[in-house]
Design a protein around this motif. Sequence first.
Motif, short mmCIF file in Angstrom:
data_model
loop_
_atom_site.label_atom_id
_atom_site.label_comp_id
_atom_site.label_asym_id
_atom_site.label_seq_id
_atom_site.Cartn_x
_atom_site.Cartn_y
_atom_site.Cartn_z
N LYS A 133 16.45 -19.02 -22.75
CA LYS A 133 16.44 -17.55 -22.69
C LYS A 133 16.00 -16.95 -24.02
O LYS A 133 15.35 -15.91 -24.04
N ALA A 134 16.38 -17.59 -25.11
CA ALA A 134 16.03 -17.08 -26.44
C ALA A 134 14.53 -17.10 -26.66
O ALA A 134 14.00 -16.28 -27.42
N LYS A 157 12.36 -16.11 -24.80
CA LYS A 157 11.77 -14.91 -24.20
C LYS A 157 11.88 -13.68 -25.09
O LYS A 157 11.30 -12.66 -24.80
N ARG A 158 12.67 -13.79 -26.17
CA ARG A 158 12.88 -12.66 -27.08
C ARG A 158 12.36 -13.01 -28.47
O ARG A 158 12.40 -14.17 -28.87
N PRO A 159 11.92 -12.00 -29.22
CA PRO A 159 11.45 -12.28 -30.59
C PRO A 159 12.56 -12.86 -31.46
O PRO A 159 13.74 -12.58 -31.26
N LYS A 212 18.95 -14.05 -36.16
CA LYS A 212 19.11 -14.99 -35.05
C LYS A 212 18.98 -16.44 -35.50
O LYS A 212 19.47 -17.34 -34.83
N GLU A 242 4.88 -9.90 -32.70
CA GLU A 242 6.25 -10.38 -32.91
C GLU A 242 6.23 -11.91 -32.97
O GLU A 242 5.32 -12.55 -32.43
N PHE A 289 7.84 -15.42 -31.88
CA PHE A 289 8.64 -16.04 -30.83
C PHE A 289 8.70 -17.55 -31.08
O PHE A 289 7.79 -18.12 -31.67
#
Length: 168
Positions: free
Chosen positions: A35-36, A38-40, A45, A98, A100
């Motif tokens: 899932k991570a 899918k996000r910048p 983080k 961004e 990823f």
Amino acid sequence: MIEFIFTKVPPVYLIIGSTLAALFMGTMAAIVRSKAAKRPVSVKKIILPPIFMSTGALMFIFEEFRVAPLQIVEAIVVGMLFSIILIRTTNFEVRENEIFIKRSKAFVFILFGLLIIRLIGKLLLSNTIDVGELGGMFWILAFGMIVPWRIAMLVKYKKLQNTKGVGI
């Protein structure tokens, strides 16, 4: 209190319970990791997981979890060796200005492979090392794996950020 729990529960149940817990945590880590992707990514983080994990060192307050100096070194070395695999398979890419994490099909297999190696090691060592002490060793191993991996991630992230001028 903790000593009371260890004396009342047969070691085989502790081993089975901790093995099931490790499998559950490994599965959750794979889900969170997928899932991570899918996000910048951000510096926060990258650095927060080892900081959160460091609270686990509080287990060493209890004598049952304390580890001999040689075992500390062994656990750290094994953790660092495992981290090499994670470092090599964790890469970043730029999308929509961004940064990823690149999705890697190998990552899930590597994560579960490392988990299986750790579980086999735990099962083999549980005959000769006390369960609490073994738990301490495997926490040290995991911490010795995540810290170098996250440092390498931070270096790769900052390098990409500086060369591409993104995510700033």
